[in-house]
Motif scaffolding. Structure first.
Motif, PDB file in Angstrom:
ATOM      1  N   VAL A  35       3.249   6.202   5.570  1.00 38.69           N
ATOM      2  CA  VAL A  35       4.306   7.026   4.989  1.00 38.69           C
ATOM      3  C   VAL A  35       3.864   7.483   3.599  1.00 38.69           C
ATOM      4  O   VAL A  35       4.023   8.639   3.231  1.00 38.69           O
ATOM      5  CB  VAL A  35       5.622   6.219   4.905  1.00 38.69           C
ATOM      6  N   THR A  36       3.290   6.561   2.830  1.00 32.56           N
ATOM      7  CA  THR A  36       2.814   6.832   1.472  1.00 32.56           C
ATOM      8  C   THR A  36       1.531   6.048   1.247  1.00 32.56           C
ATOM      9  O   THR A  36       1.410   4.911   1.698  1.00 32.56           O
ATOM     10  CB  THR A  36       3.871   6.396   0.430  1.00 32.56           C
ATOM     11  N   LYS A  84      -7.336  -2.261  -1.820  1.00 30.67           N
ATOM     12  CA  LYS A  84      -8.112  -1.110  -2.262  1.00 30.67           C
ATOM     13  C   LYS A  84      -7.801   0.053  -1.325  1.00 30.67           C
ATOM     14  O   LYS A  84      -8.156   0.024  -0.150  1.00 30.67           O
ATOM     15  CB  LYS A  84      -9.603  -1.416  -2.250  1.00 30.67           C
ATOM     16  N   VAL A  85      -7.113   1.065  -1.851  1.00 29.74           N
ATOM     17  CA  VAL A  85      -6.695   2.224  -1.063  1.00 29.74           C
ATOM     18  C   VAL A  85      -7.634   3.392  -1.358  1.00 29.74           C
ATOM     19  O   VAL A  85      -7.913   3.692  -2.529  1.00 29.74           O
ATOM     20  CB  VAL A  85      -5.236   2.615  -1.395  1.00 29.74           C
ATOM     21  N   GLU A  86      -8.106   4.021  -0.301  1.00 27.45           N
ATOM     22  CA  GLU A  86      -8.915   5.225  -0.416  1.00 27.45           C
ATOM     23  C   GLU A  86      -8.267   6.322   0.417  1.00 27.45           C
ATOM     24  O   GLU A  86      -7.894   6.088   1.562  1.00 27.45           O
ATOM     25  CB  GLU A  86     -10.336   4.989   0.106  1.00 27.45           C
ATOM     26  N   GLN A 125      -2.187   2.773  -7.513  1.00 29.77           N
ATOM     27  CA  GLN A 125      -1.344   1.585  -7.391  1.00 29.77           C
ATOM     28  C   GLN A 125      -1.866   0.602  -6.344  1.00 29.77           C
ATOM     29  O   GLN A 125      -1.379  -0.517  -6.250  1.00 29.77           O
ATOM     30  CB  GLN A 125       0.088   1.977  -7.028  1.00 29.77           C
ATOM     31  N   GLY A 126      -2.843   1.033  -5.543  1.00 32.39           N
ATOM     32  CA  GLY A 126      -3.345   0.169  -4.469  1.00 32.39           C
ATOM     33  C   GLY A 126      -2.252  -0.140  -3.464  1.00 32.39           C
ATOM     34  O   GLY A 126      -2.142  -1.252  -2.968  1.00 32.39           O
ATOM     35  N   LEU A 127      -1.476   0.896  -3.122  1.00 35.52           N
ATOM     36  CA  LEU A 127      -0.267   0.708  -2.305  1.00 35.52           C
ATOM     37  C   LEU A 127      -0.281   1.613  -1.083  1.00 35.52           C
ATOM     38  O   LEU A 127      -0.619   2.793  -1.178  1.00 35.52           O
ATOM     39  CB  LEU A 127       0.965   1.052  -3.144  1.00 35.52           C
ATOM     40  N   ILE A 128       0.103   1.039   0.044  1.00 34.28           N
ATOM     41  CA  ILE A 128       0.375   1.809   1.253  1.00 34.28           C
ATOM     42  C   ILE A 128       1.737   1.373   1.762  1.00 34.28           C
ATOM     43  O   ILE A 128       2.038   0.179   1.839  1.00 34.28           O
ATOM     44  CB  ILE A 128      -0.692   1.568   2.335  1.00 34.28           C
ATOM     45  N   VAL A 129       2.561   2.357   2.081  1.00 41.76           N
ATOM     46  CA  VAL A 129       3.810   2.109   2.798  1.00 41.76           C
ATOM     47  C   VAL A 129       3.564   2.663   4.191  1.00 41.76           C
ATOM     48  O   VAL A 129       3.168   3.820   4.351  1.00 41.76           O
ATOM     49  CB  VAL A 129       5.016   2.809   2.140  1.00 41.76           C
TER      50      VAL A 129
END
Length: 78
Positions: free
Chosen positions: A34-35, A71-73, A40-44
């Motif tokens: 979704v996001t 770790k978001v890429e 922020q190193g965040l996944i929703v």
């Protein structure tokens, strides 16, 4: 970079516009996001149950979301 399919959210893009993106969390490709926010190193994302099925709230049928961090890429297709 941040991408989101939630209207009013920073980085908002209509759902069809996000097709050209690959989202990785700790090197693993993620689906049903979704996001995603690299800073922020965040996944929703939508939560999955047994067999990989998306989970919904029984009363209204809305899909359940969960927040995960790491770790978001965000990779934009060429």
């Amino acid at each position: 970079m941040r991408v989101s399919i939630v209207e009013g959210d920073p980085g908002y893009m209509p759902p069809g516009a996000t097709i050209g993106f690959k989202i990785l969390l700790d090197g693993e490709e993620q689906n049903a996001c979704v996001t995603a926010d690299e800073e922020q190193g965040l996944i929703v994302r939508y939560k999955r149950g047994e067999g990989g099925k998306l989970l919904a709230v029984a009363l209204d049928g809305d899909l359940i979301r969960e927040e995960v961090r790491g770790k978001v890429e965000i990779i934009r297709a060429a």
